[in-house]
Design a protein around this motif. Structure first.
Motif, short mmCIF file in Angstrom:
data_model
loop_
_atom_site.label_atom_id
_atom_site.label_comp_id
_atom_site.label_asym_id
_atom_site.label_seq_id
_atom_site.Cartn_x
_atom_site.Cartn_y
_atom_site.Cartn_z
N ILE A 23 25.88 13.12 58.64
CA ILE A 23 24.48 13.02 58.36
C ILE A 23 23.64 13.59 59.02
CG2 ILE A 23 25.04 10.73 56.96
CD1 ILE A 23 24.05 9.23 59.75
N GLU A 24 22.31 13.92 58.95
CA GLU A 24 21.49 14.39 59.58
C GLU A 24 20.03 13.45 59.34
OE1 GLU A 24 23.40 17.59 61.35
OE2 GLU A 24 21.45 16.89 61.91
N PRO A 25 19.48 13.19 60.63
CA PRO A 25 19.81 13.43 61.97
C PRO A 25 21.08 12.59 62.43
CG PRO A 25 17.91 11.81 61.91
CD PRO A 25 18.14 12.17 60.53
N ARG A 26 22.03 12.85 62.99
CA ARG A 26 23.16 12.31 63.55
C ARG A 26 22.48 11.11 64.58
NH1 ARG A 26 25.14 17.41 63.91
NH2 ARG A 26 26.79 17.59 62.39
N PRO A 27 23.29 10.12 64.82
CA PRO A 27 22.87 9.08 65.64
C PRO A 27 22.60 9.49 67.09
CG PRO A 27 24.77 8.31 64.35
CD PRO A 27 24.65 9.70 63.97
N TRP A 28 21.86 8.76 67.61
CA TRP A 28 21.28 9.22 69.11
C TRP A 28 22.32 8.40 69.97
CZ3 TRP A 28 18.06 4.98 71.49
CH2 TRP A 28 17.81 5.36 72.76
N LYS A 29 22.53 7.10 69.61
CA LYS A 29 23.70 6.23 70.41
C LYS A 29 24.65 5.28 69.39
CE LYS A 29 21.25 5.79 74.60
NZ LYS A 29 20.65 5.02 75.80
N LEU A 30 25.64 5.44 69.93
CA LEU A 30 26.58 4.60 69.20
C LEU A 30 27.34 3.57 70.14
CD1 LEU A 30 28.36 3.99 66.49
CD2 LEU A 30 29.85 5.85 67.47
N VAL A 31 26.77 2.05 69.70
CA VAL A 31 27.00 0.98 70.69
C VAL A 31 28.07 0.15 70.25
CG1 VAL A 31 25.90 -0.98 72.07
CG2 VAL A 31 24.61 1.39 71.68
N PHE A 32 29.10 -0.14 71.20
CA PHE A 32 29.94 -1.06 70.63
C PHE A 32 29.87 -2.52 71.34
CE2 PHE A 32 32.45 1.41 67.89
CZ PHE A 32 32.20 2.88 68.14
N LEU A 33 29.90 -3.56 70.54
CA LEU A 33 29.79 -4.92 71.25
C LEU A 33 30.94 -5.82 70.72
CD1 LEU A 33 26.04 -5.81 70.56
CD2 LEU A 33 27.16 -5.34 72.77
N GLN A 55 12.43 16.00 57.53
CA GLN A 55 13.10 15.79 58.68
C GLN A 55 12.19 15.49 59.89
OE1 GLN A 55 16.56 15.73 59.54
NE2 GLN A 55 16.61 16.18 57.04
N THR A 56 12.25 14.33 60.68
CA THR A 56 11.45 13.89 61.64
C THR A 56 12.37 13.62 62.94
OG1 THR A 56 11.15 11.53 61.05
CG2 THR A 56 9.39 13.00 59.91
N GLU A 57 11.76 13.78 63.93
CA GLU A 57 12.40 13.31 65.26
C GLU A 57 12.62 11.77 65.45
OE1 GLU A 57 12.67 14.09 70.06
OE2 GLU A 57 11.60 15.47 68.65
N ARG A 58 13.88 11.48 65.19
CA ARG A 58 13.99 9.78 65.13
C ARG A 58 15.34 9.55 66.19
NH1 ARG A 58 15.35 8.12 59.30
NH2 ARG A 58 16.82 9.77 59.50
N LYS A 59 15.37 8.55 66.58
CA LYS A 59 16.33 7.87 67.44
C LYS A 59 16.97 6.88 66.70
CE LYS A 59 14.61 8.81 72.11
NZ LYS A 59 14.12 8.08 73.79
N VAL A 60 18.22 7.19 66.33
CA VAL A 60 18.91 6.43 65.35
C VAL A 60 20.03 5.70 66.33
CG1 VAL A 60 20.36 6.29 63.31
CG2 VAL A 60 18.36 7.58 63.19
#
Length: 194
Positions: A117-127, A81-86
């Motif tokens: 899931i872990e880590p959970r996403p940081w942002k969810l972007v819709f285009l 587990q590492t700090e990530r921005k998904v």
């Protein structure tokens, strides 16, 4: 000994139910009934990554009964587990090409899996057409609300909402712009596109 029957469940439910069992407390050994094929393979892989030894207890015509035993010194899992921005970038209302109905089912399953899931996403972007998932009438608004509640930032492209005349119908998350989208993509350590 714990026993769970996960036959007949579609992906990713067998893995998610197995994860819930492990999270419910210290489970040293249990039996699990699964369909053969992907459910058996996916659950076996997951259990092994969590420090369990998996063996076939009984092969059946309608599936397989597995025995999972925590390995000596196991239980921490093998994932680091590492700090990530998904960041998850959704540019359509479906997953994959081909059948639209199947694509919609896969998108719903994908979004539900993001909660687990872990880590959970940081942002969810819709285009593009993906913004339709965050507006009135979408059948995934519940899971998007759950993700927001869990701390996932849900963003929809304002230009895309305007194009589809949906800006007033946005329900989940907030409106964003291309600058914030690109800045978030640059800042992300991982970008996932379903």
């Amino acid at each position: 000994m714990e026993y769970i029957d996960l036959k007949g469940m579609s992906c990713p439910q067998p893995v998610l139910e197995t994860k819930r069992l492990l999270q419910s407390g210290k489970v040293e050994e249990f039996k699990i009934l699964l369909d053969n094929g992907p459910p058996r393979e996916n659950v076996t892989r997951y259990l092994e990554s969590e420090g369990y030894c998996v063996s076939i207890e009984q092969q059946r015509d309608d599936g397989v009964l597995l025995r999972a035993t925590r390995a000596v010194g196991g239980g921490q899992g093998l994932s680091v587990q590492t700090e990530r921005k998904v960041l998850v970038l959704v540019d359509g209302a479906t997953v994959g090409r081909g059948d639209e109905v199947l694509g919609a089912v896969l998108m719903k399953s994908f979004l539900h899996t993001l909660k687990e899931i872990e880590p959970r996403p940081w942002k969810l972007v819709f285009l593009n057409a993906g913004v339709k998932l965050a507006t009135e009438g979408s059948d995934v608004l519940g899971v998007l609300g759950d993700l927001e509640h869990l701390g996932v930032e849900v963003l929809s492209c304002g230009t895309c909402l305007d194009f589809f005349r949906l800006k007033e119908k946005l329900v989940a998350g907030k409106v964003t712009n291309m600058y914030e989208i690109v800045s978030s993509l640059v800042a992300a350590t991982n970008v996932i596109r379903p």
